[in-house]
Design a protein around this motif. Structure first.
Motif: not given
Lengths: 225, 225
Positions: B62-66, B71-77
DNA sequence: AGATTCTATAAAGATTTTATAAAAAATAAG
DNA sequence: CTTATTTTTTATAAAATCTTTATAGAATCT
């Protein structure tokens, strides 16, 4: 009253388009530049009422643009910055930015900030007299009165007080004050500031040991209220 | 306003089902992925308003995915993690996760966190004035008010509070806070943080023994709300 | 339940920042 | 050219802030 004119300096086409549509539909006149060089040139030729400046330009950093602009351009400059780039923002505010927004931003908020910035610039720039209780600072006549008596200030003392008066209740950093009053290359001369704040306090404060107007913000700067 | 869209990246079918039912009945649009690869692809093709990401995926951590997403996704995870995997959580938050939940979780809590995250991403990220009940933090003027009275803060106290304000209701890890406020090389000085959180609470909380704004997340960090 | 880790708080010590006076240098005025 | 005024520099005392240490209490894990 004429339409307010806004200059947008940003290299991203989609941002340019988005801003143009939103601003024009809110009755602003929009002028656009895609590079720092172009932007400065356009601002110089025909100074707008407000500038929206992207901090990440291709040819020159936004900070540099801002500091060049601030030599002669006194109206609001709103900074756009990419998310999570806090250092840029802080240093931009130090260089004299009026406000900032991080991308992506909501257009409603941008519009509100533009209105606020223009309103402020019209009142503070035109308001030639700033009053704070028993103090009265006439920015056009360059006269300061305390309880209706003229206070005699030296040139530097006056410049310093005028800067504070124009930024009432806002914390100004040492760096920023030094740059504004003494000019470039004096950012580290914090001691000058202490000396002059001291002599200003003697002249405008009732009790200089317990200042009510010129407040120290330790480690940061000063605030006038 | 349209339905907010949520992408769930999780390989456990029962979790997928549980989330889908709960979210859809709360008027969210749900999209699902079962692997990291699939999830990234879906997010790229059609960016959702929020992503729920399981940290224990079969094909990729999951860390890698995050970190790829960030890099380009600024919304909440929002991160999902099994209970005994605290280190993962801290490192995920350090990589830019918005919030986390440990499995098994209560759906009411998840829904609350989702609402908070979406609200924050829409409003406070850009604001130069942050308000939280009786507190008002003006990030441009560098002034903090409580019940309309100026609260005197030291430079470090202010920097800390400003960081919290910019990340309202988001858990900030000790490491992250220390890096942002004190700089590199201070990540291990957790005690500094305790001391300063303590003095901040004295100044901004009604009852510092029972803080309502500066919440401790034991073992992880702090949260401002 | 007991052990361990984490957190809160106070207070002493160290460091940084600020205020003030006064001398030296620079600038302006007569 | 001399004197007065203002700005810059230096020195030092005081204040404010930050760091460190110690310890008690709370939360978490086994």
């Amino acid at each position: 009253m004429n339409k307010a004119e806004i200059l947008i300096i940003d290299d991203e086409p989609q941002i340019q388009k988005l801003l143009q549509i939103n601003l024009e539909s809110n009755d602003y006149k929009v002028v656009q530049a895609r590079t720092a060089k172009e932007g400065i040139l356009m601002a110089a030729n025909h100074p707008p009422d407000l500038i929206i400046l992207d901090i990440g330009l291709p040819d020159k950093s936004g900070h540099q643009v801002l500091s060049e602009l601030r030599h002669w351009y006194a109206k609001p400059v709103i900074i756009l910055s990419v998310l999570d780039n806090e250092k840029d923002i802080v240093s931009a505010l130090d260089t004299g930015a009026t406000d900032y927004l991080t991308k992506p931003f909501r257009t409603g908020e941008l519009l509100a900030r533009i209105r606020a910035a223009i309103r402020r610039s019209q009142t503070t720039v035109n308001a030639s007299v700033v009053t704070a209780n028993e103090l009265e600072i006439d920015l056009v006549a360059r006269i300061v009165k305390r309880n209706n008596e003229i206070v005699k200030l030296t040139a530097t003392e006056y410049n310093l007080l005028a800067l504070f008066a124009k930024n009432e209740s806002k914390v100004l950093t040492h760096q920023y004050i030094l740059k504004e009053v003494w000019g470039y290359g004096y950012q580290t001369e914090t001691q000058y500031l202490r000396v002059f704040v001291g002599s200003l306090r003697k002249k405008i404060e009732e009790n200089p040991n317990n200042p009510q107007h010129l407040i120290t913000e330790s480690g940061v700067g000063y605030r006038f209220q």
